[in-house]
Design an enzyme around this catalytic site. Structure first.
Site, PDB file in Angstrom:
ATOM      1  N   ASN A 285      -1.437  -6.283   9.630  1.00  0.00           N
ATOM      2  CA  ASN A 285      -1.070  -7.321   8.660  1.00  0.00           C
ATOM      3  C   ASN A 285      -0.593  -8.552   9.411  1.00  0.00           C
ATOM      4  OD1 ASN A 285      -0.303  -8.429   6.052  1.00  0.00           O
ATOM      5  ND2 ASN A 285       1.826  -8.015   6.603  1.00  0.00           N
TER       6      ASN A 285
ATOM      7  N   LEU B  86       0.850  -1.193   0.000  1.00  0.00           N
ATOM      8  CA  LEU B  86       0.000   0.000   0.000  1.00  0.00           C
ATOM      9  C   LEU B  86       0.888   1.246   0.000  1.00  0.00           C
ATOM     10  CD1 LEU B  86      -2.579  -1.195   2.688  1.00  0.00           C
ATOM     11  CD2 LEU B  86      -2.926  -1.082   0.202  1.00  0.00           C
TER      12      LEU B  86
ATOM     13  N   HIS C 120       2.075 -11.737   8.874  1.00  0.00           N
ATOM     14  CA  HIS C 120       3.181 -12.202   8.041  1.00  0.00           C
ATOM     15  C   HIS C 120       3.698 -13.525   8.619  1.00  0.00           C
ATOM     16  CE1 HIS C 120       6.486 -11.938   5.234  1.00  0.00           C
ATOM     17  NE2 HIS C 120       7.285 -12.327   6.207  1.00  0.00           N
TER      18      HIS C 120
HETATM   19  C1  GAR Z   1      -0.641 -16.392   5.029  1.00  0.00           C
HETATM   20  O1  GAR Z   1       0.325 -17.344   5.394  1.00  0.00           O
HETATM   21  C2  GAR Z   1      -0.145 -14.992   5.309  1.00  0.00           C
HETATM   22  O2  GAR Z   1       0.599 -14.901   6.507  1.00  0.00           O
HETATM   23  C3  GAR Z   1       0.717 -14.745   4.113  1.00  0.00           C
HETATM   24  O3  GAR Z   1      -0.020 -15.268   3.035  1.00  0.00           O
HETATM   25  C4  GAR Z   1      -0.799 -16.368   3.508  1.00  0.00           C
HETATM   26  C5  GAR Z   1      -2.241 -16.149   3.091  1.00  0.00           C
HETATM   27  O4  GAR Z   1      -3.014 -17.286   3.355  1.00  0.00           O
HETATM   28  N1  GAR Z   1       0.994 -13.360   3.951  1.00  0.00           N
HETATM   29  C6  GAR Z   1       2.129 -12.872   3.457  1.00  0.00           C
HETATM   30  O5  GAR Z   1       3.025 -13.575   3.055  1.00  0.00           O
HETATM   31  C7  GAR Z   1       2.206 -11.357   3.415  1.00  0.00           C
HETATM   32  N2  GAR Z   1       3.552 -10.925   3.188  1.00  0.00           N
HETATM   33  P1  GAR Z   1      -4.604 -17.169   3.457  1.00  0.00           P
HETATM   34  O6  GAR Z   1      -5.090 -16.487   2.168  1.00  0.00           O
HETATM   35  O7  GAR Z   1      -5.068 -18.590   3.521  1.00  0.00           O
HETATM   36  O8  GAR Z   1      -4.939 -16.394   4.687  1.00  0.00           O
END
Ligand code: GAR
Length: 204
Positions: A107, A93, A109
């Site tokens: 968020n 963003l 992570h």
């Molecule tokens: C999750 O593991 C989240 O922590 C990660 O993407 C996945 C989404 O899974 N996010 C990142 O990597 C952000 N940098 P989901 O759509 O099943 O919640």
């Protein structure tokens, strides 16, 4: 109850964990809408049957990042969220966007930040020989995966783990941590002040 909009790009399992927590009696927030930057994000098809408003703003339908975000901000004006939860939203963003909701965007992570920001976190943790991994919920600031930490949960990295094994183990913790962090923020028990997390004392 605080109004929450969840941003996703993918399957939306964290979004569903937030929806489930918000459906429990006494939870201080409700999920009013899900916004995706992908028309075919699996999470949209999971949220809609639950009666949650869903919106897709596909980047290529807009001439610039600014126009894309402006369209999302216009929809947010209508939704008037108190809090925005990024849940696998794979787009940075802008400062303009973040400033519009300062201290109100969080968020999740899948690493123990500040370790392994960005993509391929699990493989990088394995390659680095880490014996511990985990997830982080943090306030969103301009730097990618850099904002102050609200909470973290740890899991072991086991010998022979593939990145998929580790991702699955971390995801179980994500589904607990994200609702916990949202509860803290919605109850005013944590806030961001001058780029740092402030925890309210017992008297609150
Ligand atoms: C999750 O593991 C989240 O922590 C990660 O993407 C996945 C989404 O899974 N996010 C990142 O990597 C952000 N940098 P989901 O759509 O099943 O919640």
């Amino acid at each position: 109850r605080k109004r929450v909009v969840v941003f996703i790009s993918g399957g939306g399992s964290n979004m569903l964990a937030l929806v489930k927590a918000a459906s429990e009696p006494g939870f201080p927030a409700e999920i009013v809408a899900v916004i995706s930057d992908k028309a075919d994000a699996g999470g949209l098809a999971k949220a809609a049957p639950l009666g949650i408003a869903t919106f897709a703003f596909v980047r290529k339908d807009f001439e610039s990042k600014q126009a894309h975000e402006a369209a999302i901000l216009t929809e947010l004006d209508r939704l008037s969220p108190d809090i925005i939860c990024l849940a696998g939203y794979m787009r940075l963003l802008s400062a303009t966007f973040i400033n519009a909701y300062e201290g109100r965007i969080i968020n999740i992570h899948p690493s123990l930040l500040p370790l392994f920001p960005g993509l391929h976190t699990h493989q990088r943790a394995i390659d680095a020989g880490m014996t511990e991994a985990g997830c982080t919920v943090h306030f969103v600031t301009e730097g990618m995966d850099e904002g102050p930490v609200i909470l973290q949960a740890k899991v072991p990295v086991l010998p022979g783990d593939t990145s998929e094994d580790l991702a699955a183990r971390v995801l179980v913790e994500e589904h607990k941590s994200y609702p916990q962090a949202l509860r803290l923020l919605a109850e005013g028990k944590v806030r961001m002040v001058d780029g740092k997390v402030v925890v309210a004392d017992i008297q609150g």
